[in-house]
Design a protein around this motif. Structure first.
Motif, PDB file in Angstrom:
ATOM      1  N   PHE A  39      44.054  48.235  34.497  1.00 29.72           N
ATOM      2  CA  PHE A  39      44.197  46.999  33.718  1.00 29.72           C
ATOM      3  C   PHE A  39      43.004  46.697  32.820  1.00 29.72           C
ATOM      4  CE2 PHE A  39      42.918  45.777  38.089  1.00 29.72           C
ATOM      5  CZ  PHE A  39      41.682  45.204  37.817  1.00 29.72           C
TER       6      PHE A  39
ATOM      7  N   PRO B 239      46.504  41.024  36.320  1.00 29.57           N
ATOM      8  CA  PRO B 239      45.609  40.594  35.250  1.00 29.57           C
ATOM      9  C   PRO B 239      45.954  41.143  33.857  1.00 29.57           C
ATOM     10  CG  PRO B 239      44.564  42.309  36.535  1.00 29.57           C
ATOM     11  CD  PRO B 239      45.873  42.029  37.183  1.00 29.57           C
TER      12      PRO B 239
ATOM     13  N   ILE C 297      55.446  57.420  47.610  1.00 26.63           N
ATOM     14  CA  ILE C 297      54.903  58.174  46.467  1.00 26.63           C
ATOM     15  C   ILE C 297      53.388  58.290  46.607  1.00 26.63           C
ATOM     16  CG2 ILE C 297      54.735  58.293  43.941  1.00 26.63           C
ATOM     17  CD1 ILE C 297      57.244  56.582  43.807  1.00 26.63           C
ATOM     18  N   ASN C 298      52.774  57.286  47.236  1.00 27.78           N
ATOM     19  CA  ASN C 298      51.321  57.324  47.428  1.00 27.78           C
ATOM     20  C   ASN C 298      50.864  58.497  48.281  1.00 27.78           C
ATOM     21  OD1 ASN C 298      49.900  54.886  46.133  1.00 27.78           O
ATOM     22  ND2 ASN C 298      51.803  54.075  46.948  1.00 27.78           N
TER      23      ASN C 298
ATOM     24  N   ALA D 152      51.395  54.762  41.472  1.00 28.14           N
ATOM     25  CA  ALA D 152      51.848  54.534  42.841  1.00 28.14           C
ATOM     26  C   ALA D 152      50.969  53.517  43.567  1.00 28.14           C
ATOM     27  CB  ALA D 152      51.857  55.848  43.606  1.00 28.14           C
ATOM     28  N   TRP D 153      49.674  53.540  43.341  1.00 32.33           N
ATOM     29  CA  TRP D 153      48.730  52.749  44.152  1.00 32.33           C
ATOM     30  C   TRP D 153      48.763  51.268  43.784  1.00 32.33           C
ATOM     31  CZ3 TRP D 153      44.869  50.306  41.340  1.00 32.33           C
ATOM     32  CH2 TRP D 153      44.752  50.732  40.009  1.00 32.33           C
ATOM     33  N   ASN D 154      49.108  50.982  42.524  1.00 30.23           N
ATOM     34  CA  ASN D 154      49.276  49.588  42.094  1.00 30.23           C
ATOM     35  C   ASN D 154      50.616  49.624  41.386  1.00 30.23           C
ATOM     36  OD1 ASN D 154      49.076  47.004  41.246  1.00 30.23           O
ATOM     37  ND2 ASN D 154      47.235  47.289  40.020  1.00 30.23           N
ATOM     38  N   THR D 155      51.684  49.577  42.195  1.00 30.48           N
ATOM     39  CA  THR D 155      52.981  50.033  41.740  1.00 30.48           C
ATOM     40  C   THR D 155      53.425  49.463  40.418  1.00 30.48           C
ATOM     41  OG1 THR D 155      53.501  49.252  43.930  1.00 30.48           O
ATOM     42  CG2 THR D 155      55.035  50.763  42.928  1.00 30.48           C
TER      43      THR D 155
ATOM     44  N   GLY E 286      48.948  46.621  47.089  1.00 29.47           N
ATOM     45  CA  GLY E 286      49.173  47.190  45.760  1.00 29.47           C
ATOM     46  C   GLY E 286      50.579  47.721  45.529  1.00 29.47           C
ATOM     47  N   VAL E 287      51.341  47.916  46.596  1.00 28.69           N
ATOM     48  CA  VAL E 287      52.666  48.519  46.456  1.00 28.69           C
ATOM     49  C   VAL E 287      53.733  47.440  46.635  1.00 28.69           C
ATOM     50  CG1 VAL E 287      54.262  50.182  47.484  1.00 28.69           C
ATOM     51  CG2 VAL E 287      51.848  50.755  47.225  1.00 28.69           C
ATOM     52  N   ASN E 288      54.664  47.351  45.685  1.00 29.77           N
ATOM     53  CA  ASN E 288      55.552  46.188  45.650  1.00 29.77           C
ATOM     54  C   ASN E 288      56.934  46.409  46.265  1.00 29.77           C
ATOM     55  OD1 ASN E 288      57.028  47.633  43.780  1.00 29.77           O
ATOM     56  ND2 ASN E 288      56.284  46.494  42.017  1.00 29.77           N
ATOM     57  N   ASN E 289      57.223  47.616  46.726  1.00 36.11           N
ATOM     58  CA  ASN E 289      58.555  47.859  47.284  1.00 36.11           C
ATOM     59  C   ASN E 289      58.460  48.988  48.306  1.00 36.11           C
ATOM     60  OD1 ASN E 289      61.351  48.986  47.514  1.00 36.11           O
ATOM     61  ND2 ASN E 289      61.798  47.431  45.967  1.00 36.11           N
TER      62      ASN E 289
ATOM     63  N   GLY F  13      62.151  49.192  43.313  1.00 32.59           N
ATOM     64  CA  GLY F  13      62.141  50.332  44.223  1.00 32.59           C
ATOM     65  C   GLY F  13      62.449  51.628  43.508  1.00 32.59           C
ATOM     66  N   ALA F  14      63.023  52.580  44.264  1.00 35.25           N
ATOM     67  CA  ALA F  14      63.256  53.913  43.717  1.00 35.25           C
ATOM     68  C   ALA F  14      64.399  53.882  42.713  1.00 35.25           C
ATOM     69  CB  ALA F  14      63.580  54.873  44.857  1.00 35.25           C
TER      70      ALA F  14
ATOM     71  N   GLU G  30      60.464  51.217  49.106  1.00 34.05           N
ATOM     72  CA  GLU G  30      60.984  52.518  48.664  1.00 34.05           C
ATOM     73  C   GLU G  30      59.949  53.356  47.922  1.00 34.05           C
ATOM     74  OE1 GLU G  30      64.466  51.756  46.352  1.00 34.05           O
ATOM     75  OE2 GLU G  30      65.539  50.868  48.037  1.00 34.05           O
ATOM     76  N   VAL G  31      59.080  52.722  47.164  1.00 26.79           N
ATOM     77  CA  VAL G  31      58.137  53.503  46.360  1.00 26.79           C
ATOM     78  C   VAL G  31      56.820  53.768  47.086  1.00 26.79           C
ATOM     79  CG1 VAL G  31      59.094  52.961  44.109  1.00 26.79           C
ATOM     80  CG2 VAL G  31      57.398  51.429  45.105  1.00 26.79           C
TER      81      VAL G  31
ATOM     82  N   ALA H 197      40.891  42.833  45.512  1.00 25.88           N
ATOM     83  CA  ALA H 197      40.342  42.719  44.154  1.00 25.88           C
ATOM     84  C   ALA H 197      40.659  43.957  43.312  1.00 25.88           C
ATOM     85  CB  ALA H 197      38.836  42.494  44.205  1.00 25.88           C
ATOM     86  N   ILE H 198      40.876  45.096  43.967  1.00 24.36           N
ATOM     87  CA  ILE H 198      41.235  46.312  43.231  1.00 24.36           C
ATOM     88  C   ILE H 198      42.545  46.075  42.485  1.00 24.36           C
ATOM     89  CG2 ILE H 198      41.894  48.748  43.454  1.00 24.36           C
ATOM     90  CD1 ILE H 198      40.257  48.842  46.034  1.00 24.36           C
ATOM     91  N   ILE H 199      43.419  45.280  43.082  1.00 29.98           N
ATOM     92  CA  ILE H 199      44.733  45.043  42.486  1.00 29.98           C
ATOM     93  C   ILE H 199      44.720  43.870  41.519  1.00 29.98           C
ATOM     94  CG2 ILE H 199      47.170  44.541  43.032  1.00 29.98           C
ATOM     95  CD1 ILE H 199      46.073  47.318  43.976  1.00 29.98           C
ATOM     96  N   THR H 200      44.042  42.789  41.887  1.00 37.36           N
ATOM     97  CA  THR H 200      44.112  41.591  41.039  1.00 37.36           C
ATOM     98  C   THR H 200      43.002  41.547  39.997  1.00 37.36           C
ATOM     99  OG1 THR H 200      42.694  40.295  42.500  1.00 37.36           O
ATOM    100  CG2 THR H 200      45.070  40.244  42.954  1.00 37.36           C
ATOM    101  N   GLY H 201      41.946  42.325  40.202  1.00 41.48           N
ATOM    102  CA  GLY H 201      40.827  42.288  39.275  1.00 41.48           C
ATOM    103  C   GLY H 201      40.002  41.014  39.362  1.00 41.48           C
ATOM    104  N   LYS H 202      40.255  40.206  40.399  1.00 41.57           N
ATOM    105  CA  LYS H 202      39.521  38.941  40.503  1.00 41.57           C
ATOM    106  C   LYS H 202      38.381  39.058  41.516  1.00 41.57           C
ATOM    107  CE  LYS H 202      43.481  36.006  39.528  1.00 41.57           C
ATOM    108  NZ  LYS H 202      44.664  35.567  40.273  1.00 41.57           N
TER     109      LYS H 202
ATOM    110  N   THR I 136      51.796  62.039  46.665  1.00 42.44           N
ATOM    111  CA  THR I 136      51.092  62.534  45.472  1.00 42.44           C
ATOM    112  C   THR I 136      49.575  62.421  45.573  1.00 42.44           C
ATOM    113  OG1 THR I 136      51.277  60.386  44.373  1.00 42.44           O
ATOM    114  CG2 THR I 136      53.039  61.957  43.977  1.00 42.44           C
TER     115      THR I 136
END
Lengths: 241, 349
Positions: A218, A168, B137-138, A134-137, B128-131, A119-120, B133-134, B255-260, B141
């Motif tokens: 990636f 990946p 930011i999307n 940010a988009w793929n944290t 795509g966002v893992n928490n 997180g932050a 709190e962050v 797929a944008i996130i995993t590339g698969k 920004t």
């Protein structure tokens, strides 16, 4: 058995309290091959024979681990952001290191997965430092940007923004260096560490800037990470103060 | 002339003061210790977001609320979080298929509702966002959303007296940084919990269902609940629910996130809580109403290639069944949440 364990851990604890502690200052010096890096003005040549200049060079290092010959370790969980355009960022200090002779120094180039998911955060890991996606944290571990007449991108720029802590592309690289460091009680030991940005574009993969001038997600990131994994080396003979 | 403008100034000043104390004193907007107690509703799993690392306080929540409703977060002070996330729509955006950002620019996805976020393991339609709190930011920004930088954000707040005071009241020192902005926002959004829909009350024996609703519930359990599962009405996975691949936005989703390639056109299974209020539907807002959604699921012929095979068990839905499913989906409306005064705009602009 249990009592013995308790007694033993008790003694190590109290003895480590008695043992002296010192500081280690690591001074990062950024190079391109054997020349000290100078932003914007200097022209270098990569292994593909292409001229280039550097406009920005930044990277995260952290999780420093110093090991004595008997296997005892000092571990720090701190992170540092080294910025070529900011002298003060290039001196990092590790504190409370038990005195003794250390034979190896390990750290990671990047940010480990725990700190990528926490997180932050503030300080070196403040996302406002601009080393964060940010988009793929996750953190951008290394940025190398510059210009090259060989690049076909608008303005002949190239940009390598490398990050990623999971598939990946896991771009965290552990750096293991042999060293000879004496840490003395209440003293500061200083060492200089060379970071050679030329390595970002070579060994094992020679980067041809006319074909690859931008890595910002990636795609191709692991290739560059493999390249930068051998970018660090200690300057000979650490000085003592 | 001069004295007149001084009077006007005085009047303005006074009205600001009166207005501010109105907010603080008005019981409707007042946030007490009890208001920020985290209560895990019956039948809900253990939250994923850990408030122990971001201790809930009335001041922290109030600061998060202020930030959420304040356009100061955007570059030209035109857009706030609440411009896209509307309270009456469970914090989705009613009637906007794709989000609208700064200078009226159109985003590429439908605004998600904000509810039960502390049980989400990842955010956004593609995860795509893992928490939590962050996540902000999307929008902050993103050049077509709020188009601001985090460091500028911090500078703006440092020069704003109200915020200097608000941050001090939370953290008891003068530091304003991105971590504190983001943690405060998480206090506000993380407490957005929906757990008192008619379905919840029915399960607790506090409410009865009509025959139509009961039939809808049964249909839902056999045909939909493998994806829209449990109290959260999502299994937090990414699936292809058979939507025709869109040729305009070409959003590849997960797929944008995993590339698969196998994750092409997979999107997060959304919660269905308050679904009646969050129209339009799907990641690109392609369906205007629930009827269109059900029509999509009602016939396997509608499913584009690569769809999740568990959809096969839905089969062909009759008109009666469609009506029953829609009646059931409306029992997921949670008025306690939608009208919860804690999340109302305190009126500061």
């Amino acid at each position: 058995m249990a009592t013995l364990w308790v007694a033993m851990s008790f003694t190590t604890k109290s003895s480590s309290k008695l043992a002296g502690k010192g500081k280690l200052v690591i001074h990062f010096r950024n190079y391109v091959d054997d020349k000290e890096m100078k932003l914007d003005s200097n022209i270098y040549t990569n292994d593909a024979g292409q001229p280039f200049s550097v406009t920005n060079f930044k990277y995260y290092v952290g999780n420093f681990q110093l090991r004595k010959s008997d296997g005892k370790e000092f571990v720090s969980n701190e992170y540092f952001l080294i910025k070529e355009d900011d002298e003060s960022s290039k001196q990092i200090i590790l504190e409370n290191i038990p005195e003794g002779e250390y034979v190896s120094c390990n750290f990671i180039l990047g940010v480990d997965s725990i700190h990528n998911c926490s997180g932050a955060q503030s300080g070196a890991l403040d996302p406002a430092n601009g080393m964060f996606w940010a988009w793929n944290t996750g953190y951008i571990f290394m940025k190398l940007e510059g210009k090259s007449s060989a690049s076909n991108a608008p303005g002949h720029i190239f940009e390598f923004h490398i990050g990623g802590y999971k598939s990946p592309a896991n771009c965290i690289r552990t750096i293991s260096l042999n060293t000879h460091l004496s840490i003395l009680n209440e003293k500061t030991t200083s060492v200089e560490l060379k970071a050679d940005a030329a390595e970002v574009m070579k060994t094992p993969a020679t980067i041809d800037l006319s074909k690859l001038s931008s890595v910002t997600d990636f795609h191709n990131a692991a290739t560059i990470a493999d390249n930068y994994s051998d970018m660090f080396s200690f300057f000979p003979s650490p000085e003592k103060h | 002339m001069k004295s007149k403008s001084i009077y006007i100034l005085l009047y303005l000043l006074l009205s600001v003061i009166v207005f501010n104390s109105f907010i603080q004193d008005n019981p409707y907007f007042k946030i007490t210790k009890q208001d920020v107690e985290l209560k895990i509703p019956k039948g809900f799993p253990k939250p994923i977001y850990d408030f122990n690392k971001n201790k809930l306080t009335p001041e922290g929540f109030v600061l998060g609320r202020k930030l959420f409703y304040d356009p100061i977060l955007s570059k030209d002070s035109s857009i706030s979080c609440s411009s896209c996330h509307q309270r009456i729509a469970a914090f989705a955006h009613i009637d906007h298929p794709l989000s609208h950002g700064i200078n009226g620019m159109i985003g590429k996805r439908n605004v998600m509702s904000l509810q039960n976020l502390i049980w989400r393991d990842a955010f956004m339609w593609d995860g795509g966002v893992n928490n939590l709190e962050v996540q902000p930011i999307n929008p902050i920004t993103n050049p077509i959303e709020m188009d601001e930088t985090l460091s500028n954000e911090v500078e703006k707040l440092k020069h704003n007296k109200e915020y200097v005071e608000a941050f001090y009241s939370v953290f008891h020192d003068n530091t304003i940084n991105s971590e504190r902005i983001l943690k405060s926002l998480a206090q506000f959004t993380g407490l957005m919990i929906s757990s008192d829909s008619r379905l919840d009350r029915y399960k607790q024996g506090k409410e009865t269902f009509t025959v139509t609703e009961l039939n809808g519930l049964k249909l839902f359990q056999t045909k939909c609940a493998n994806c829209h599962s449990g109290a959260l009405l999502t299994d937090n996975s990414y699936r292809n629910n058979g939507l025709k691949a869109d040729t305009a936005l070409r959003d590849r989703g997960r797929a944008i996130i995993t590339g698969k390639d196998e994750d092409n056109n997979k999107f997060k299974v959304p919660t269905l809580r308050n679904i009646e209020m969050t129209y339009p539907y799907m990641h690109d807002g392609r369906f205007r109403n629930l009827q269109q959604v059900i029509n999509h699921y009602a016939d396997p012929k509608n499913f584009d290639k690569g769809y999740d095979l568990s959809l096969n068990k839905i089969g062909i839905l009759t008109e009666k069944e469609k009506g029953e499913l829609i009646a059931f989906l409306k029992t997921l409306t949670d008025k306690t949440f939608l009208y919860d005064r804690r999340f109302a705009d305190p009126g500061m602009k």
